[in-house]
Design a protein around this motif. Structure first.
Motif, PDB file in Angstrom:
ATOM      1  N   LYS A 118       7.520  12.792  -9.825  1.00  0.00           N
ATOM      2  CA  LYS A 118       6.970  14.057 -10.318  1.00  0.00           C
ATOM      3  C   LYS A 118       6.088  13.859 -11.539  1.00  0.00           C
ATOM      4  O   LYS A 118       6.334  12.994 -12.367  1.00  0.00           O
ATOM      5  CB  LYS A 118       8.111  15.001 -10.685  1.00  0.00           C
ATOM      6  N   ASP A 119       5.074  14.710 -11.611  1.00  0.00           N
ATOM      7  CA  ASP A 119       4.250  14.727 -12.813  1.00  0.00           C
ATOM      8  C   ASP A 119       4.887  15.662 -13.821  1.00  0.00           C
ATOM      9  O   ASP A 119       5.426  16.701 -13.479  1.00  0.00           O
ATOM     10  CB  ASP A 119       2.846  15.255 -12.468  1.00  0.00           C
TER      11      ASP A 119
ATOM     12  N   LEU B 181       5.412   8.272 -15.827  1.00  0.00           N
ATOM     13  CA  LEU B 181       4.860   7.988 -17.148  1.00  0.00           C
ATOM     14  C   LEU B 181       3.397   7.581 -17.048  1.00  0.00           C
ATOM     15  O   LEU B 181       2.709   7.462 -18.054  1.00  0.00           O
ATOM     16  CB  LEU B 181       5.637   6.839 -17.807  1.00  0.00           C
ATOM     17  N   VAL B 182       2.951   7.322 -15.818  1.00  0.00           N
ATOM     18  CA  VAL B 182       1.590   6.818 -15.603  1.00  0.00           C
ATOM     19  C   VAL B 182       0.936   7.602 -14.468  1.00  0.00           C
ATOM     20  O   VAL B 182       1.611   8.332 -13.736  1.00  0.00           O
ATOM     21  CB  VAL B 182       1.612   5.307 -15.239  1.00  0.00           C
ATOM     22  N   SER B 183      -0.362   7.436 -14.312  1.00  0.00           N
ATOM     23  CA  SER B 183      -1.072   8.173 -13.266  1.00  0.00           C
ATOM     24  C   SER B 183      -0.897   7.495 -11.904  1.00  0.00           C
ATOM     25  O   SER B 183      -0.512   6.325 -11.824  1.00  0.00           O
ATOM     26  CB  SER B 183      -2.571   8.225 -13.604  1.00  0.00           C
ATOM     27  N   THR B 184      -1.191   8.238 -10.846  1.00  0.00           N
ATOM     28  CA  THR B 184      -1.147   7.658  -9.500  1.00  0.00           C
ATOM     29  C   THR B 184      -2.184   6.537  -9.391  1.00  0.00           C
ATOM     30  O   THR B 184      -1.954   5.518  -8.748  1.00  0.00           O
ATOM     31  CB  THR B 184      -1.426   8.742  -8.435  1.00  0.00           C
TER      32      THR B 184
ATOM     33  N   ASN C 170       0.789  -1.229   0.000  1.00  0.00           N
ATOM     34  CA  ASN C 170       0.000   0.000   0.000  1.00  0.00           C
ATOM     35  C   ASN C 170       0.824   1.283   0.000  1.00  0.00           C
ATOM     36  O   ASN C 170       1.652   1.500   0.875  1.00  0.00           O
ATOM     37  CB  ASN C 170      -0.933   0.026   1.216  1.00  0.00           C
ATOM     38  N   ASN C 171       0.580   2.116  -0.985  1.00  0.00           N
ATOM     39  CA  ASN C 171       1.165   3.456  -1.032  1.00  0.00           C
ATOM     40  C   ASN C 171       2.684   3.504  -0.967  1.00  0.00           C
ATOM     41  O   ASN C 171       3.240   4.484  -0.496  1.00  0.00           O
ATOM     42  CB  ASN C 171       0.595   4.307   0.111  1.00  0.00           C
ATOM     43  N   TRP C 172       3.353   2.463  -1.477  1.00  0.00           N
ATOM     44  CA  TRP C 172       4.823   2.481  -1.469  1.00  0.00           C
ATOM     45  C   TRP C 172       5.350   3.723  -2.180  1.00  0.00           C
ATOM     46  O   TRP C 172       6.381   4.273  -1.820  1.00  0.00           O
ATOM     47  CB  TRP C 172       5.385   1.220  -2.140  1.00  0.00           C
ATOM     48  N   PHE C 173       4.597   4.169  -3.221  1.00  0.00           N
ATOM     49  CA  PHE C 173       5.086   5.250  -4.095  1.00  0.00           C
ATOM     50  C   PHE C 173       5.076   6.620  -3.427  1.00  0.00           C
ATOM     51  O   PHE C 173       5.666   7.556  -3.936  1.00  0.00           O
ATOM     52  CB  PHE C 173       4.288   5.273  -5.404  1.00  0.00           C
ATOM     53  N   LYS C 174       4.413   6.682  -2.264  1.00  0.00           N
ATOM     54  CA  LYS C 174       4.391   7.982  -1.571  1.00  0.00           C
ATOM     55  C   LYS C 174       5.736   8.301  -0.924  1.00  0.00           C
ATOM     56  O   LYS C 174       5.996   9.426  -0.525  1.00  0.00           O
ATOM     57  CB  LYS C 174       3.273   7.997  -0.524  1.00  0.00           C
ATOM     58  N   LYS C 175       6.592   7.278  -0.812  1.00  0.00           N
ATOM     59  CA  LYS C 175       7.899   7.496  -0.181  1.00  0.00           C
ATOM     60  C   LYS C 175       8.905   8.147  -1.133  1.00  0.00           C
ATOM     61  O   LYS C 175      10.013   8.462  -0.735  1.00  0.00           O
ATOM     62  CB  LYS C 175       8.451   6.150   0.313  1.00  0.00           C
TER      63      LYS C 175
ATOM     64  N   ILE D  13       7.429   2.651 -15.258  1.00  0.00           N
ATOM     65  CA  ILE D  13       6.470   3.588 -14.645  1.00  0.00           C
ATOM     66  C   ILE D  13       6.990   5.027 -14.567  1.00  0.00           C
ATOM     67  O   ILE D  13       6.229   5.945 -14.325  1.00  0.00           O
ATOM     68  CB  ILE D  13       6.061   3.147 -13.213  1.00  0.00           C
ATOM     69  N   ALA D  14       8.292   5.216 -14.761  1.00  0.00           N
ATOM     70  CA  ALA D  14       8.839   6.578 -14.673  1.00  0.00           C
ATOM     71  C   ALA D  14      10.169   6.653 -15.411  1.00  0.00           C
ATOM     72  O   ALA D  14      10.739   5.629 -15.809  1.00  0.00           O
ATOM     73  CB  ALA D  14       9.023   6.979 -13.204  1.00  0.00           C
TER      74      ALA D  14
END
Lengths: 261, 261
Positions: free
Chosen positions: A107-108, A191-194, A98-103, A178-179
């Motif tokens: 950037k968008d 490269l992708v949405s949240t 869960n939410n690993w990407f928040k760490k 993904i980025a």
């Protein structure tokens, strides 16, 4: 211990070296500790005299920046974990997804696309990799048997390697860029949405479920198999009673046949 | 032909059945025709008396809708190509990648996300799968040698299966969900941007390049190897001269030893 064969010596050496650094678990993994979900099957396999596990991964999600790409005969080799590759996240447990990407600073950037990448662009990759087990067997017959069991349990990419080592592998995977990493800072451009990242986590949970389901099928099949040498096994009271009964019957038959001849 | 051993009979059978449906190429692939990029290595392998290729794929991009998911002990099995799975696109050639997605109705839906999917949601998956070759060998020694060559060329997921079949495999992959299929029409709802789809094509081109590079390394290594039985090979003038010289020397030595005994 007297006159151990080379395989048994090697097995003892592997188990000893692990036990000294990693109490209660049996494996020669360089990581030093064994994935929790692998412990039962590793203990089961190692309970057979003619097999020893040499490495294992219970299945994992990993996110990493590819290493710098190398040119080889004017061709750029695709990035791998080496050559300054960086791990961003690894877990062997679905509950940590869960939410690993928040760490991280993901950037968008509006309309990031083809014009922003070159042959040597480094991507951030999101991967799901399934269970893998390497098992050294005492002889080819044992290796063939373990291979056949693994294939029958759906580990269709298994194979026997050199020295009767069996690799147990299947194809439950995810492998998505993904980025983009621009190399000069710690910023990653998405490269992708949240929402897509959240979906990848959800799909990975399903992959984990399928993976652990397959692992349990493999465990059951191995536990029921009779390999050339039997597993060490503590007899229960009931099993002892049954064995004694059988032995008694055999003795009676033997006496009968001796008296009739 | 007289007294062929079982392997040679089997090999002849495989090659005959292919030649009849697929002139000029040698393989028992169910597809009926062999991927162009595989033909040279298949011909090379089949030129050795003790090996025959039984299936091959030169590497491909595929896009497909997962089949309906099945529940198995209350657990949902992840989707595969079976069970009403649908192929949307397959190519073995990088030049066919451009704009494949324009042939399908890939609809945009604002903020498609977690709340729109359930455990049984069917995804459209985009995959890159690398070269795979299956080679039946006459004996275990040949299989071991082919396995060792494959591993040394970077095909690190190779393995020997039953009946001396060698699977030659590596790990150049992509495996990304790109859309959702709602099942009641032919519409697919995109999870990613069109720019991302273009990037996947670009990254797939890089994967193809790496894949074909590895294939050529494998070709070179196999062509230089000496397997238990030599490949059929037309002798050059120079080789003939050398052989005749050696034979002459052997004859002299033989005569010498006979006269001295």
């Amino acid at each position: 211990m007297v006159n151990q064969d080379p395989f048994t010596q090697k097995k003892k050496h592997i188990l000893d070296s692990i036990a000294s650094t990693n109490e209660g678990t049996l494996d020669s993994s360089p990581k030093g500790s064994i994935d929790k979900a692998c412990i039962p099957i590793i203990d089961l396999i190692n309970s057979f005299d003619n097999m020893v596990t040499t490495s294992s991964c219970s299945g994992r999600v990993s996110v990493f920046v590819e290493g710098r790409k190398e040119t080889d005969n004017d061709k750029i080799k695709i990035g791998a974990k080496g050559n300054e590759g960086k791990w961003l996240f690894v877990t062997h447990e679905p509950e940590n997804l869960n939410n690993w990407f928040k760490k991280f600073q993901l950037k968008d950037q509006e309309k990031l696309g083809l014009s922003d990448v070159a042959a040597d662009t480094r991507y951030v990759l999101y991967k799901f990799e399934p269970l893998i087990l390497h098992v050294k067997c005492k002889d080819l017959d044992t290796a063939k048997q373990l291979y056949a069991i693994s294939m029958a349990c759906g580990f269709r990419e298994s194979g026997i390697g050199s020295n009767n080592n069996v690799a147990i592998r299947c194809s439950i995977r995810l492998d998505a860029p993904i980025a983009i990493y621009n190399g000069d800072s710690d910023a990653f451009y998405k490269l992708v949405s949240t929402e897509y990242l959240k979906l990848l986590c959800k799909i990975s949970e399903d992959r984990f479920t399928e993976n652990f389901h397959k692992l349990s099928i493999l465990y059951d099949s191995i536990s029921k198999a009779t390999f050339a040498a039997q597993p060490e096994h503590k007899e229960t009271k009931e099993e002892r009673r049954e064995r004694k009964m059988k032995e008694g019957l055999l003795k009676q038959q033997l006496l009968k046949s001796e008296s009739s001849s």
